[in-house]
Design a protein around this motif. Structure first.
Motif, PDB file in Angstrom:
ATOM      1  N   ASP A 221       0.844  -1.189   0.000  1.00  0.00           N
ATOM      2  CA  ASP A 221       0.000   0.000   0.000  1.00  0.00           C
ATOM      3  C   ASP A 221       0.888   1.252   0.000  1.00  0.00           C
ATOM      4  O   ASP A 221       2.123   1.163  -0.011  1.00  0.00           O
ATOM      5  CB  ASP A 221      -0.999  -0.029   1.167  1.00  0.00           C
ATOM      6  CG  ASP A 221      -0.371   0.191   2.543  1.00  0.00           C
ATOM      7  OD1 ASP A 221       0.836   0.490   2.634  1.00  0.00           O
ATOM      8  OD2 ASP A 221      -1.117   0.075   3.535  1.00  0.00           O
ATOM      9  N   SER A 222       0.272   2.418   0.003  1.00  0.00           N
ATOM     10  CA  SER A 222       1.039   3.665  -0.096  1.00  0.00           C
ATOM     11  C   SER A 222       1.923   3.915   1.113  1.00  0.00           C
ATOM     12  O   SER A 222       2.834   4.753   1.064  1.00  0.00           O
ATOM     13  CB  SER A 222       0.079   4.845  -0.297  1.00  0.00           C
ATOM     14  OG  SER A 222      -0.631   4.717  -1.506  1.00  0.00           O
ATOM     15  N   ASN A 223       1.688   3.199   2.198  1.00  0.00           N
ATOM     16  CA  ASN A 223       2.500   3.321   3.411  1.00  0.00           C
ATOM     17  C   ASN A 223       3.602   2.270   3.488  1.00  0.00           C
ATOM     18  O   ASN A 223       4.306   2.178   4.494  1.00  0.00           O
ATOM     19  CB  ASN A 223       1.611   3.226   4.649  1.00  0.00           C
ATOM     20  CG  ASN A 223       0.589   4.338   4.715  1.00  0.00           C
ATOM     21  OD1 ASN A 223       0.881   5.463   4.343  1.00  0.00           O
ATOM     22  ND2 ASN A 223      -0.613   4.018   5.174  1.00  0.00           N
TER      23      ASN A 223
ATOM     24  N   VAL B 205      -3.898   3.421  -8.073  1.00  0.00           N
ATOM     25  CA  VAL B 205      -4.718   3.746  -6.902  1.00  0.00           C
ATOM     26  C   VAL B 205      -3.822   3.868  -5.669  1.00  0.00           C
ATOM     27  O   VAL B 205      -3.047   2.960  -5.365  1.00  0.00           O
ATOM     28  CB  VAL B 205      -5.793   2.669  -6.656  1.00  0.00           C
ATOM     29  CG1 VAL B 205      -6.683   3.058  -5.475  1.00  0.00           C
ATOM     30  CG2 VAL B 205      -6.630   2.458  -7.915  1.00  0.00           C
ATOM     31  N   ASN B 206      -3.936   4.978  -4.977  1.00  0.00           N
ATOM     32  CA  ASN B 206      -3.169   5.191  -3.754  1.00  0.00           C
ATOM     33  C   ASN B 206      -4.051   4.982  -2.529  1.00  0.00           C
ATOM     34  O   ASN B 206      -5.275   5.101  -2.598  1.00  0.00           O
ATOM     35  CB  ASN B 206      -2.582   6.594  -3.737  1.00  0.00           C
ATOM     36  CG  ASN B 206      -1.557   6.796  -4.840  1.00  0.00           C
ATOM     37  OD1 ASN B 206      -0.688   5.949  -5.050  1.00  0.00           O
ATOM     38  ND2 ASN B 206      -1.649   7.902  -5.563  1.00  0.00           N
ATOM     39  N   GLY B 207      -3.418   4.678  -1.411  1.00  0.00           N
ATOM     40  CA  GLY B 207      -4.165   4.501  -0.171  1.00  0.00           C
ATOM     41  C   GLY B 207      -3.546   3.438   0.702  1.00  0.00           C
ATOM     42  O   GLY B 207      -2.577   2.764   0.323  1.00  0.00           O
ATOM     43  N   SER B 208      -4.120   3.272   1.872  1.00  0.00           N
ATOM     44  CA  SER B 208      -3.669   2.276   2.835  1.00  0.00           C
ATOM     45  C   SER B 208      -4.565   1.048   2.770  1.00  0.00           C
ATOM     46  O   SER B 208      -5.605   1.051   2.096  1.00  0.00           O
ATOM     47  CB  SER B 208      -3.715   2.861   4.245  1.00  0.00           C
ATOM     48  OG  SER B 208      -5.063   3.078   4.638  1.00  0.00           O
ATOM     49  N   ASN B 209      -4.174   0.006   3.481  1.00  0.00           N
ATOM     50  CA  ASN B 209      -5.027  -1.184   3.548  1.00  0.00           C
ATOM     51  C   ASN B 209      -6.422  -0.853   4.056  1.00  0.00           C
ATOM     52  O   ASN B 209      -7.392  -1.522   3.712  1.00  0.00           O
ATOM     53  CB  ASN B 209      -4.382  -2.236   4.458  1.00  0.00           C
ATOM     54  CG  ASN B 209      -3.312  -3.040   3.752  1.00  0.00           C
ATOM     55  OD1 ASN B 209      -3.521  -3.523   2.642  1.00  0.00           O
ATOM     56  ND2 ASN B 209      -2.158  -3.188   4.382  1.00  0.00           N
TER      57      ASN B 209
ATOM     58  N   LYS C 267       1.691  -0.801 -13.548  1.00  0.00           N
ATOM     59  CA  LYS C 267       2.519  -0.822 -12.350  1.00  0.00           C
ATOM     60  C   LYS C 267       1.703  -1.345 -11.158  1.00  0.00           C
ATOM     61  O   LYS C 267       0.513  -1.618 -11.288  1.00  0.00           O
ATOM     62  CB  LYS C 267       3.059   0.585 -12.060  1.00  0.00           C
ATOM     63  CG  LYS C 267       3.925   1.149 -13.186  1.00  0.00           C
ATOM     64  CD  LYS C 267       4.540   2.457 -12.810  1.00  0.00           C
ATOM     65  CE  LYS C 267       5.372   3.027 -13.969  1.00  0.00           C
ATOM     66  NZ  LYS C 267       6.463   2.112 -14.367  1.00  0.00           N
ATOM     67  N   GLY C 268       2.358  -1.460 -10.023  1.00  0.00           N
ATOM     68  CA  GLY C 268       1.674  -1.894  -8.817  1.00  0.00           C
ATOM     69  C   GLY C 268       0.515  -0.973  -8.468  1.00  0.00           C
ATOM     70  O   GLY C 268       0.597   0.241  -8.632  1.00  0.00           O
ATOM     71  N   ARG C 269      -0.579  -1.538  -7.997  1.00  0.00           N
ATOM     72  CA  ARG C 269      -1.823  -0.864  -7.627  1.00  0.00           C
ATOM     73  C   ARG C 269      -2.555  -0.273  -8.845  1.00  0.00           C
ATOM     74  O   ARG C 269      -3.369   0.617  -8.705  1.00  0.00           O
ATOM     75  CB  ARG C 269      -1.614   0.197  -6.541  1.00  0.00           C
ATOM     76  CG  ARG C 269      -0.981  -0.328  -5.262  1.00  0.00           C
ATOM     77  CD  ARG C 269      -1.198   0.615  -4.071  1.00  0.00           C
ATOM     78  NE  ARG C 269      -0.811   1.984  -4.348  1.00  0.00           N
ATOM     79  CZ  ARG C 269       0.425   2.471  -4.185  1.00  0.00           C
ATOM     80  NH1 ARG C 269       1.400   1.668  -3.755  1.00  0.00           N
ATOM     81  NH2 ARG C 269       0.684   3.728  -4.439  1.00  0.00           N
ATOM     82  N   GLN C 270      -2.269  -0.818 -10.034  1.00  0.00           N
ATOM     83  CA  GLN C 270      -2.959  -0.354 -11.250  1.00  0.00           C
ATOM     84  C   GLN C 270      -4.429  -0.770 -11.191  1.00  0.00           C
ATOM     85  O   GLN C 270      -4.752  -1.925 -10.889  1.00  0.00           O
ATOM     86  CB  GLN C 270      -2.302  -0.969 -12.487  1.00  0.00           C
ATOM     87  CG  GLN C 270      -2.647  -0.276 -13.792  1.00  0.00           C
ATOM     88  CD  GLN C 270      -1.820   0.983 -13.996  1.00  0.00           C
ATOM     89  OE1 GLN C 270      -0.622   0.975 -13.779  1.00  0.00           O
ATOM     90  NE2 GLN C 270      -2.465   2.060 -14.427  1.00  0.00           N
ATOM     91  N   PHE C 271      -5.311   0.160 -11.492  1.00  0.00           N
ATOM     92  CA  PHE C 271      -6.755  -0.090 -11.383  1.00  0.00           C
ATOM     93  C   PHE C 271      -7.257  -1.034 -12.469  1.00  0.00           C
ATOM     94  O   PHE C 271      -6.800  -1.009 -13.618  1.00  0.00           O
ATOM     95  CB  PHE C 271      -7.519   1.232 -11.475  1.00  0.00           C
ATOM     96  CG  PHE C 271      -9.013   1.071 -11.423  1.00  0.00           C
ATOM     97  CD1 PHE C 271      -9.667   0.919 -10.213  1.00  0.00           C
ATOM     98  CD2 PHE C 271      -9.763   1.046 -12.597  1.00  0.00           C
ATOM     99  CE1 PHE C 271     -11.042   0.754 -10.165  1.00  0.00           C
ATOM    100  CE2 PHE C 271     -11.143   0.888 -12.562  1.00  0.00           C
ATOM    101  CZ  PHE C 271     -11.789   0.744 -11.340  1.00  0.00           C
ATOM    102  N   ALA C 272      -8.234  -1.839 -12.113  1.00  0.00           N
ATOM    103  CA  ALA C 272      -8.944  -2.685 -13.079  1.00  0.00           C
ATOM    104  C   ALA C 272     -10.396  -2.817 -12.665  1.00  0.00           C
ATOM    105  O   ALA C 272     -10.732  -2.746 -11.475  1.00  0.00           O
ATOM    106  CB  ALA C 272      -8.310  -4.072 -13.165  1.00  0.00           C
TER     107      ALA C 272
END
Length: 254
Positions: free
Chosen positions: A112-114, A225-229, A150-155
């Motif tokens: 995640d972003s953290n 997409v950014n954010g935490s768990n 890339k990692g956390r790419q939206f789908a």
């Protein structure tokens, strides 16, 4: 944060002129502030299937369906920078959430972003191959690094009467890994949360479904997409209608 779990394909999604987008808590519809026409999930899925033709196929060698092991999964560029495939859903329970699955691993490829390992029971994510199994460039199989993913790419993930937002969270075993019998040609795995939101048995030991899931990946940095768990699920679901409208317009749907 509690996010909408899924959108009914048959539910019309009307355009609102409000200044900000809102999401229904009953998880049946999302309204958008966009001025462009709103497209339903059913319309967009039909367009994706219509554009999944041999002329638009990205891979020259078929991928392995994770659940059935059949080499029958192909990836199509259904619009500029948008890639889709139909497959199984094998349940990935890896990451920071504990799980009773004996094959559970406490790490995911992306965080995640953290910088925390993704939580498979809380974050809807999908899985792609870790490398080019063929060791060639361009890769005969669909390899995400060649397509601005890339990692956390939206789908968008579709199954029966539902569609959800998900992020790219984990990868199948690469050529240089020996942690399992999987290999990077596989497609068709997603997290516990993805399965649960789609109404699929989400057990990491006996869950999943052999086919019928469609994954549509939106490439490029604006769709990361950014954010935490704690809020990645909510952040992904908040993009669903935007993605439907963007793709519907790109495919010229009426």
């Amino acid at each position: 944060m509690v996010a909408a779990a899924a959108l009914a394909l048959a539910t019309p999604l009307a355009v609102r002129s409000a200044a900000a987008a809102t999401m229904n808590t009953d998880a049946t519809a999302v309204t958008s502030a966009a001025a462009s026409p709103a497209y339903t999930a059913a319309q967009v899925l039909a367009g994706v299937k219509k554009n999944s033709t041999s002329a638009n196929q990205v891979n020259s060698k078929p991928h392995i369906n994770t659940m059935t092991r059949a080499k029958n999964v192909n990836v199509y560029q259904v619009a500029t920078g948008v890639y889709a495939y139909g497959s199984s859903l094998a349940v990935d329970d890896d990451g920071s959430d504990p799980d009773s699955d004996p094959d559970h691993q406490d790490q995911t490829t992306f965080q995640d972003s953290n910088g925390k390992q993704l939580a498979a029971h809380h974050v809807p994510f999908y899985v792609l191959g870790d490398d080019c199994w063929d060791r060639k460039s361009p890769c005969p199989h669909f390899f995400y690094k060649e397509h601005n993913i890339k990692g956390r790419q939206f789908a968008l993930m579709f199954y029966k009467s539902k569609v959800i937002g998900a992020i790219f969270g984990d990868t199948q075993t690469g050529n240089d890994q020996t942690t399992s019998d999987n290999d990077s040609r596989e497609l068709g795995e997603a997290s516990v949360k993805s399965a649960a939101l789609l109404g699929i048995n989400s057990s990491g030991t006996d869950g999943g479904v052999d086919n019928g899931v469609t994954v549509v990946i939106f490439s490029g940095p604006s769709w990361v997409v950014n954010g935490s768990n704690a809020n990645l699920n909510a952040n992904a679901q908040a993009l669903v209608q935007k993605a439907l409208d963007s793709l519907g317009a790109s495919m010229g749907l009426k």
